[in-house]
Design a protein around this motif. Sequence first.
Motif, PDB file in Angstrom:
ATOM      1  N   LYS A  95      14.405  11.384 -35.296  1.00  0.00           N
ATOM      2  CA  LYS A  95      15.587  11.953 -34.671  1.00  0.00           C
ATOM      3  C   LYS A  95      15.575  13.478 -34.753  1.00  0.00           C
ATOM      4  N   LEU A  96      15.221  14.019 -35.916  1.00  0.00           N
ATOM      5  CA  LEU A  96      15.168  15.472 -36.094  1.00  0.00           C
ATOM      6  C   LEU A  96      14.047  16.086 -35.265  1.00  0.00           C
ATOM      7  N   ALA A  99      15.158  16.244 -31.697  1.00  0.00           N
ATOM      8  CA  ALA A  99      16.188  17.272 -31.513  1.00  0.00           C
ATOM      9  C   ALA A  99      15.589  18.666 -31.520  1.00  0.00           C
ATOM     10  N   ALA A 100      14.550  18.849 -32.344  1.00  0.00           N
ATOM     11  CA  ALA A 100      13.919  20.161 -32.467  1.00  0.00           C
ATOM     12  C   ALA A 100      12.914  20.438 -31.357  1.00  0.00           C
ATOM     13  N   ASN A 114      15.815   4.260 -33.470  1.00  0.00           N
ATOM     14  CA  ASN A 114      16.578   5.190 -32.629  1.00  0.00           C
ATOM     15  C   ASN A 114      16.608   4.858 -31.142  1.00  0.00           C
ATOM     16  N   LEU A 118      18.297   7.152 -28.272  1.00  0.00           N
ATOM     17  CA  LEU A 118      17.446   8.137 -27.608  1.00  0.00           C
ATOM     18  C   LEU A 118      17.125   7.793 -26.157  1.00  0.00           C
ATOM     19  N   GLN A 121      19.726   9.050 -23.842  1.00  0.00           N
ATOM     20  CA  GLN A 121      19.711  10.513 -23.834  1.00  0.00           C
ATOM     21  C   GLN A 121      18.564  11.080 -22.996  1.00  0.00           C
ATOM     22  N   ALA A 123      15.331  10.846 -23.791  1.00  0.00           N
ATOM     23  CA  ALA A 123      14.300  11.406 -24.667  1.00  0.00           C
ATOM     24  C   ALA A 123      12.920  10.803 -24.428  1.00  0.00           C
TER      25      ALA A 123
END
Length: 536
Positions: A95-96, A99-100, A114, A118, A121, A123
């Motif tokens: 997840k991090l 996001a990064a 996730n 995700l 979203q 992703a």
Amino acid sequence: MKTKQLVLTALSVTMAAALTACGNGNETVSPASGNNAATAGQPPKAVTLKGMLFGDAPKDLPRVLEEFEKQTKDTLNTKLEIQWNPVSDHKQKVKLMMAAGEEVDFVFDADFQNLRELIPQGAYAQLDKYFNNDEYPGLKAAFSSEFVDMNKRYDDHLYTIPFTQYFYDIPVVYIRKDLREKLGFSEPIASYDELQQFYDKVLESEQGVTPLAVKGNGGFQEMFAPDRKELDHVRPLNLGGIIYYVHLSDDLKQVQDVVAFGDPETEWAKLPEPFSTMKSAFTQYDEWAEWSKYLEKDVLSQKDQKAYFMSGKAASYYGTMSSYAADKKMLQQTLAGADLEFFVFKEHIRNMEPEAISTNYKANNSIAIPVSSKNIDRTMKFFDWMFASRENHDLFEYGIPGVHWEAVGDTQFKLLEGSENYVFPGYEFTWNPTMIRTPADLDETAKQYLEYSAKPDTYYAAVLAKFSFDTSTVKGEFANVQSKADPFIQTLKAGQVKNWEAEAAALNKELKNLGLDTIRGEIKSQVQAYLDAGGQ
């Protein structure tokens, strides 16, 4: 049912699983496209694919990767660089990382990780075009179009490479055979009553030995789950840890009610028996509370029940059939004189009855490819190569032939002394039903259950089997409800909640303040839309 007929006619006897890969909307599928493509007679530009898996990296993985690179330097010209996260940290690290915006080409993800968050979203890349495609013959041969369809998400697109060997990994209680015999039980355990007698004897005679080892966040899982005939018009949905029962009209065309765990008894009374009360719907919860005396005192902190068992601290542990051969060998090597056997605790499965297992024909484990990856085509060509032949697949799943293992015929294998240096988690990367090998020395009973797991007529697709809930419209409520419910559900599954009905009702009131009824309304709306579109 229509869904069952669709799948069973499409799958082979060994059952097909879906492995998929991804591409972004601007790419073409042709392997000759893009700057990394091979030109006439020459390999493509060298690339290193970065991935994230969890667990411990096999000691000899560098040797396997070196062999892979040697075999494919003139074709794929690809290297793999894998980051291995601790099991407990993987979900948050993915997840991090997403996001990064860190560069990564593939990650292990699943609905219990996730994916539900995700995918909506945006992703992860859509993977549809890489399957049933002559440009990717390995993937086309390994995964039928029907099974790929069954693994698509709510928007009818594929976002993962799902891994499975069987559509259901039979849950079992693994038992120390030597200890069972020592305590005077001459025959293998064949019922819950006998299992309880064994556990009572362990408590009485084996000081310091826990009767049953389970994982803290999993608890009893499927033990004592009602082994009863399902109703087409009352269907359970497990969303964010909360069980919702969707009550359909008798003709399966209209959603009448959606009843959630912890709802007042007046709501449960709207459902037909045996779901007309919460206690009759969840008969296992009282059993879990009663059997908690057989677990560790600090069971909630247990992260590896198998390791606990292998250390000699437990008489049995909760596991699944697929690991039997490896676990048996591990125990024999770890504890002198110890031996392993199993108890299949679901009666209809224990009797190997047809259509005993409800399934949605979806895999629990998968690889996803971030839409931000610059190497989507190359990643997919790697997976296409891996599933193009048994030799390619087996290199990653079992290691180097003659070093870690050797083939026995077309569908069996034998582990060699070097195998302890290469224990690869196939469920994260390589599992595929068309390429299953079973240990050559596997006992006959285990072979029969594995064969049973692979038969199409062992399974059936229940109503709503293909339904997939889209959390995007309620992602805030969904996250809030799940974060509040998770701790309670964990303690419940570990048998730590005695007066569970009252506590479930109290939790339900709190969850309503966090959006439970909003989620309930969305479930009703989405299921109705699914039915209106012809789903069952």
